[in-house]
Each structure stands twice: as structure tokens, then as C-alpha cells.
Design a protein around this motif. Structure first.
Motif, mmCIF file in Angstrom:
data_model
loop_
_atom_site.group_PDB
_atom_site.id
_atom_site.type_symbol
_atom_site.label_atom_id
_atom_site.label_comp_id
_atom_site.label_asym_id
_atom_site.label_seq_id
_atom_site.Cartn_x
_atom_site.Cartn_y
_atom_site.Cartn_z
ATOM 1 N N VAL A 1 0.890 -1.328 -0.009
ATOM 2 C CA VAL A 1 -0.129 -0.111 -0.073
ATOM 3 C C VAL A 1 0.829 1.115 0.170
ATOM 4 C CG1 VAL A 1 -1.580 1.152 1.378
ATOM 5 C CG2 VAL A 1 -2.019 -1.243 0.996
ATOM 6 N N CYS A 2 1.953 1.278 0.811
ATOM 7 C CA CYS A 2 2.908 2.362 0.798
ATOM 8 C C CYS A 2 3.173 2.537 -0.602
ATOM 9 C CB CYS A 2 4.002 2.030 1.799
ATOM 10 S SG CYS A 2 3.483 2.494 3.532
ATOM 11 N N ARG A 3 3.635 1.641 -1.500
ATOM 12 C CA ARG A 3 4.329 1.896 -2.749
ATOM 13 C C ARG A 3 3.263 2.268 -3.594
ATOM 14 N NH1 ARG A 3 6.752 -3.657 -3.117
ATOM 15 N NH2 ARG A 3 6.493 -3.157 -5.223
ATOM 16 N N ASP A 4 2.047 1.914 -3.491
ATOM 17 C CA ASP A 4 0.943 2.256 -4.456
ATOM 18 C C ASP A 4 0.875 3.644 -4.729
ATOM 19 O OD1 ASP A 4 -1.516 2.391 -5.794
ATOM 20 O OD2 ASP A 4 -2.019 0.425 -5.311
ATOM 21 N N ALA A 5 0.845 4.056 -6.085
ATOM 22 C CA ALA A 5 0.929 5.533 -6.580
ATOM 23 C C ALA A 5 -0.512 6.064 -6.144
ATOM 24 C CB ALA A 5 1.169 5.621 -7.945
ATOM 25 N N MET B 1 6.533 -1.447 15.299
ATOM 26 C CA MET B 1 6.377 -0.127 14.844
ATOM 27 C C MET B 1 7.623 0.115 13.954
ATOM 28 S SD MET B 1 5.913 3.392 16.887
ATOM 29 C CE MET B 1 5.448 2.633 18.200
ATOM 30 N N ASP B 2 8.732 -0.164 14.354
ATOM 31 C CA ASP B 2 9.951 0.103 13.680
ATOM 32 C C ASP B 2 10.062 -0.574 12.362
ATOM 33 O OD1 ASP B 2 10.848 1.795 15.724
ATOM 34 O OD2 ASP B 2 12.490 0.218 16.400
ATOM 35 N N LYS B 3 9.219 -1.545 12.463
ATOM 36 C CA LYS B 3 9.428 -2.555 11.137
ATOM 37 C C LYS B 3 8.569 -1.809 10.132
ATOM 38 C CE LYS B 3 9.728 -7.403 11.324
ATOM 39 N NZ LYS B 3 11.299 -7.331 10.701
ATOM 40 N N PHE B 4 7.410 -1.455 10.645
ATOM 41 C CA PHE B 4 6.170 -0.942 9.725
ATOM 42 C C PHE B 4 6.872 0.656 9.278
ATOM 43 C CE2 PHE B 4 3.177 -3.774 11.544
ATOM 44 C CZ PHE B 4 2.384 -3.951 10.581
ATOM 45 N N MET B 5 7.435 1.184 10.257
ATOM 46 C CA MET B 5 7.906 2.536 9.768
ATOM 47 C C MET B 5 9.291 2.282 8.819
ATOM 48 S SD MET B 5 5.893 4.579 10.943
ATOM 49 C CE MET B 5 6.762 6.239 10.704
ATOM 50 N N ALA C 1 11.213 3.339 3.543
ATOM 51 C CA ALA C 1 11.796 2.557 2.118
ATOM 52 C C ALA C 1 10.952 2.928 0.918
ATOM 53 C CB ALA C 1 12.151 1.272 2.471
ATOM 54 N N SER C 2 9.649 2.950 1.223
ATOM 55 C CA SER C 2 8.803 3.227 -0.070
ATOM 56 C C SER C 2 8.775 4.761 -0.342
ATOM 57 C CB SER C 2 7.464 2.652 0.643
ATOM 58 O OG SER C 2 7.588 1.071 0.716
ATOM 59 N N GLY C 3 9.128 5.563 0.439
ATOM 60 C CA GLY C 3 9.319 6.981 0.199
ATOM 61 C C GLY C 3 8.068 7.747 0.894
ATOM 62 N N LYS C 4 7.516 6.757 1.815
ATOM 63 C CA LYS C 4 6.055 7.216 2.417
ATOM 64 C C LYS C 4 6.557 7.936 3.865
ATOM 65 C CE LYS C 4 1.760 7.886 2.776
ATOM 66 N NZ LYS C 4 1.470 8.982 1.908
ATOM 67 N N LEU C 5 6.398 9.246 4.133
ATOM 68 C CA LEU C 5 7.086 9.644 5.323
ATOM 69 C C LEU C 5 6.107 10.306 6.128
ATOM 70 C CD1 LEU C 5 10.007 11.818 3.638
ATOM 71 C CD2 LEU C 5 9.964 9.410 4.716
ATOM 72 N N ASP C 6 4.798 10.462 5.560
ATOM 73 C CA ASP C 6 3.688 10.924 6.470
ATOM 74 C C ASP C 6 2.876 9.825 7.044
ATOM 75 O OD1 ASP C 6 1.716 12.501 7.530
ATOM 76 O OD2 ASP C 6 0.789 13.262 5.826
ATOM 77 N N VAL C 7 3.331 9.317 8.249
ATOM 78 C CA VAL C 7 2.849 8.190 8.740
ATOM 79 C C VAL C 7 2.471 8.282 10.303
ATOM 80 C CG1 VAL C 7 2.740 5.565 9.217
ATOM 81 C CG2 VAL C 7 3.635 6.510 7.067
ATOM 82 N N ARG C 8 1.454 8.371 10.813
ATOM 83 C CA ARG C 8 1.390 8.780 12.147
ATOM 84 C C ARG C 8 0.875 7.383 12.812
ATOM 85 N NH1 ARG C 8 -1.254 12.689 9.431
ATOM 86 N NH2 ARG C 8 -3.172 12.087 9.955
ATOM 87 N N VAL C 9 1.239 7.112 13.787
ATOM 88 C CA VAL C 9 1.321 5.659 14.715
ATOM 89 C C VAL C 9 0.453 6.028 15.916
ATOM 90 C CG1 VAL C 9 2.434 3.654 15.439
ATOM 91 C CG2 VAL C 9 3.341 4.701 13.615
ATOM 92 N N HIS C 10 -0.525 5.015 16.219
ATOM 93 C CA HIS C 10 -1.007 4.986 17.369
ATOM 94 C C HIS C 10 -1.094 3.642 18.101
ATOM 95 C CE1 HIS C 10 -2.807 9.148 17.292
ATOM 96 N NE2 HIS C 10 -2.733 8.875 15.695
ATOM 97 N N LEU C 11 -1.178 3.231 19.291
ATOM 98 C CA LEU C 11 -0.966 2.214 20.163
ATOM 99 C C LEU C 11 -2.546 2.028 20.746
ATOM 100 C CD1 LEU C 11 2.323 1.662 21.498
ATOM 101 C CD2 LEU C 11 1.431 0.407 19.719
ATOM 102 N N THR C 12 -3.307 1.141 20.420
ATOM 103 C CA THR C 12 -4.458 1.009 21.223
ATOM 104 C C THR C 12 -4.757 -0.389 21.681
ATOM 105 O OG1 THR C 12 -5.528 0.319 18.964
ATOM 106 C CG2 THR C 12 -5.314 2.916 19.626
#
Length: 153
Positions: free
Chosen positions: A44-48, A98-102, A107-118
Motif C-alpha cells: 500500500v505504501c508503494r502504491d501510487a 512499529m519500527d518494522k512498519f516505519m 523505504a517506500s518514500g512514505k514519510l507521512d505516517v502517524r502511529v497509534h497504540l490502542t
């Protein structure tokens, strides 16, 4: 939603159950749930089509994850890159994932990712994330708040 149904989307919400780190995908017994989630997230991160959307990553089930670790389930048994030591603090384990996802996002050039733990057993925590990130008050939020208030009385 259906492919192509994101024309008006403003945020992509990706929810992962942390407690699935040691479980197989229901449809494929040979595939680990967390490995599958990581692969899907990377795709999904790599999908244009989604490049311009901010992502919200919700690592859910922190409470169930903690319970599994306390009961003796091992992250290292399922993820060779996890340090070979017992995971005493569930937050260390959550940070590992979280580190694995980030790392995949970067690596995909996706920098706008916010993370929440619930927590899975606290619907209010999920509702608060939805309210904060998506800018609307959910019916769940009101119901969860009422339920929480009733249990504290």
C-alpha cells in the motif's frame, strides 16, 4: 472499500492486531498474520494511488499482545530479527513492530505516517484515534464513553 473508491479519501487508516504476531492467517496456515500485515502495508505504501494520502497506522490489541508475552509467547520464535532475549516489556515488542512498519514506509518514500497504540478491550481508545485522526466523532466514541462512565460509578 472497492478499488478506485478512494477518490475522496483524505487519510488512509491501516489497523494491525499486534496479538497476531504468533498466529497464522485464517485463509493460509503457512502465513503469519504480522508478516502478512507488513507485506500488505509495504504494498500500500508503494502504491501510487495512495502516495498523496497521509497514513494512520493503528497498532491495536496492545493489551492482548501484553497478555500473550506474559504467558510466554516469544516474538523471537516468529521473527528472527528480534533480539534473542525474552521480551519483558510489551512496549519493547510493540516498538519492534512499529519500527518494522516505519522502516517499510521510509523505504517506500512514505514519510507521512502517524502511529497509534490502542487496546482491543478499550473501544474508547480506538474511537479517540478515529476522532483525532479523521476529524469526526464516532457513534462508538459516545457509546464507549457512556460505558466507561457506567463502570466507574
Amino acid at each position: 472499500g472497492p478499488r478506485g473508491g478512494l477518490r475522496d479519501a483524505t487519510t488512509l487508516l491501516f489497523i494491525v492486531g499486534l496479538a497476531g504476531f504468533d498466529e497464522a492467517v485464517r485463509e493460509d496456515e503457512d502465513c503469519n498474520q504480522m508478516v502478512d500485515a507488513l507485506a500488505t502495508f509495504h504494498e500500500v505504501c508503494r502504491d501510487a494511488r495512495y502516495r498523496s494520502l497521509p497514513f494512520v497506522l493503528v497498532l491495536n490489541q496492545l493489551d492482548l499482545f501484553r497478555d500473550k508475552l506474559e504467558a510466554g509467547s516469544s516474538i523471537a520464535a516468529h521473527f528472527a530479527d528480534f533480539p534473542k532475549r525474552p521480551c519483558i516489556d510489551h512496549r519493547d515488542g510493540a516498538n519492534f513492530f512499529m519500527d518494522k512498519f516505519m522502516n517499510l514506509a521510509r523505504a517506500s518514500g512514505k514519510l507521512d505516517v502517524r502511529v497509534h497504540l490502542t487496546n482491543a478491550t478499550d473501544p474508547l481508545s480506538v474511537a479517540e484515534v478515529l476522532d483525532e485522526e479523521l476529524g469526526f466523532t464516532t457513534a462508538l466514541s459516545g457509546a464507549a464513553a457512556a460505558a466507561a462512565e457506567a463502570t466507574t460509578d
